[in-house]
Design a protein around this motif. Structure first.
Motif, PDB file in Angstrom:
ATOM      1  N   LEU A 220       0.861  -1.172   0.000  1.00 28.57           N
ATOM      2  CA  LEU A 220       0.000   0.000   0.000  1.00 28.57           C
ATOM      3  C   LEU A 220       0.903   1.229   0.000  1.00 28.57           C
ATOM      4  CD1 LEU A 220      -1.788  -2.355   0.986  1.00 28.57           C
ATOM      5  CD2 LEU A 220      -2.899  -0.768   2.557  1.00 28.57           C
ATOM      6  N   TYR A 221       0.899   1.993  -1.092  1.00 25.84           N
ATOM      7  CA  TYR A 221       1.866   3.078  -1.285  1.00 25.84           C
ATOM      8  C   TYR A 221       1.125   4.390  -1.548  1.00 25.84           C
ATOM      9  CZ  TYR A 221       6.658   4.625  -2.328  1.00 25.84           C
ATOM     10  OH  TYR A 221       7.894   5.226  -2.277  1.00 25.84           O
ATOM     11  N   HIS A 222       1.376   5.397  -0.695  1.00 29.50           N
ATOM     12  CA  HIS A 222       0.779   6.730  -0.846  1.00 29.50           C
ATOM     13  C   HIS A 222       1.794   7.668  -1.496  1.00 29.50           C
ATOM     14  CE1 HIS A 222      -1.447  10.391   0.040  1.00 29.50           C
ATOM     15  NE2 HIS A 222      -0.358  10.893   0.581  1.00 29.50           N
ATOM     16  N   ILE A 223       1.336   8.417  -2.516  1.00 32.21           N
ATOM     17  CA  ILE A 223       2.218   9.306  -3.275  1.00 32.21           C
ATOM     18  C   ILE A 223       1.692  10.738  -3.232  1.00 32.21           C
ATOM     19  CG2 ILE A 223       3.141   9.832  -5.575  1.00 32.21           C
ATOM     20  CD1 ILE A 223       2.910   6.825  -6.202  1.00 32.21           C
ATOM     21  N   PHE A 224       2.569  11.669  -2.874  1.00 30.64           N
ATOM     22  CA  PHE A 224       2.215  13.087  -2.846  1.00 30.64           C
ATOM     23  C   PHE A 224       3.093  13.919  -3.775  1.00 30.64           C
ATOM     24  CE2 PHE A 224       2.592  17.408  -1.131  1.00 30.64           C
ATOM     25  CZ  PHE A 224       1.259  17.786  -1.052  1.00 30.64           C
ATOM     26  N   TYR A 225       4.374  13.592  -3.879  1.00 33.70           N
ATOM     27  CA  TYR A 225       5.332  14.426  -4.602  1.00 33.70           C
ATOM     28  C   TYR A 225       5.524  13.938  -6.036  1.00 33.70           C
ATOM     29  CZ  TYR A 225       6.327  16.139   0.052  1.00 33.70           C
ATOM     30  OH  TYR A 225       6.205  16.671   1.305  1.00 33.70           O
ATOM     31  N   GLU A 226       5.347  14.856  -6.992  1.00 34.64           N
ATOM     32  CA  GLU A 226       5.401  14.462  -8.395  1.00 34.64           C
ATOM     33  C   GLU A 226       6.808  14.083  -8.853  1.00 34.64           C
ATOM     34  OE1 GLU A 226       6.418  18.815  -8.437  1.00 34.64           O
ATOM     35  OE2 GLU A 226       5.064  17.505  -7.316  1.00 34.64           O
TER      36      GLU A 226
END
Length: 247
Positions: free
Chosen positions: A13-19
């Protein structure tokens, strides 16, 4: 990778915020994906620039992965709660969950070193070592980088924890009673799925997510539910009689 298979041992489960982290994320994940054949779920924040290209890159690099988009609520904690909700709704149970995010702490001057330290749990061939440890230590519930397993005192005369009151409120409401206040700072770890299943089937992760703050909240001067739940993720495990192990 076929998300329809029901024999996955692991869900990531991987959360991404930074492009600007997407290439590094793909590089970091390739070997652990090849070693574990996981059920792979991503959450991309809906204010992240270039999120369409991020989604296309993930789909290309990891065929069959599941990609979600969500508001910036609760930072990575809110993203992981959303991913947990989807994981449980898929009804494809795994033995272990791996929780990750593209960490860049606004509070830590050495955040890149912090992330590298936390991410050593997915270094090459580390997954087999971790699986072997879980298999041979039935009371081990969570495995993380040992230098980021810390003691988070709730409240005493010397405590400077701004989250104390909110932590007490949450632990009482959800009947979470850990034997110690040890937790993984940074919320990246492998966890045995069972204690999370026991807790989140009784307590809807989406309802918990609603209580979290919007935006890139900090807890420098006052407590937040977001930072309080960072501790609770570990305490859900230890409250169930499991132990935390550092590598």
């Amino acid at each position: 990778m076929n998300i329809g298979q029901v024999t996955n041992r692991t869900a990531i489960l991987y959360h991404i915020f930074y492009e600007d982290h997407i290439d590094a994320i793909c590089d970091e994940l390739h070997h652990v994906v090849s070693e574990t054949s996981p059920l792979l779920l991503f959450n991309v924040c809906d204010i992240t620039p270039d999120k369409k290209n991020i989604s296309e890159k993930l789909s290309s690099e990891f065929p069959g992965c599941i990609i979600l988009f969500s508001s910036n609520k609760g930072k990575d904690i809110g993203g992981k709660l959303l991913l947990l909700s989807v994981y449980f709704h898929l009804k494809q149970p795994c033995d272990y969950l791996l929780l990750l995010h593209d960490k860049r702490s606004l509070q830590a001057l050495k955040s890149s070193r912090w992330k590298r330290g936390l991410m050593k749990i997915i270094e090459r061939q580390q997954s087999q070592i971790i699986f072997n440890y879980f298999d041979s230590h039935k009371y081990c519930g969570l495995i993380a980088a040992k230098e980021y397993i810390v003691n988070g005192n709730i409240k005493d005369e010397n405590s400077t924890n701004t989250n104390s009151e909110k932590i007490i409120e949450i632990t009482e409401r959800y009947k979470i009673a850990p034997p110690s206040h040890q937790f993984v700072a940074g919320t990246m770890f492998w966890v045995r799925a069972r204690p999370f299943e026991d807790f989140f089937t009784k307590n809807d992760p989406l309802e918990i997510r609603k209580s979290l703050e919007d935006g890139n909240v900090l807890d420098n001067f006052s407590g937040t539910f977001t930072h309080s739940w960072e501790r609770l993720f570990s305490w859900i495990v230890t409250s169930g009689g499991y132990k935390i192990h550092g590598i």
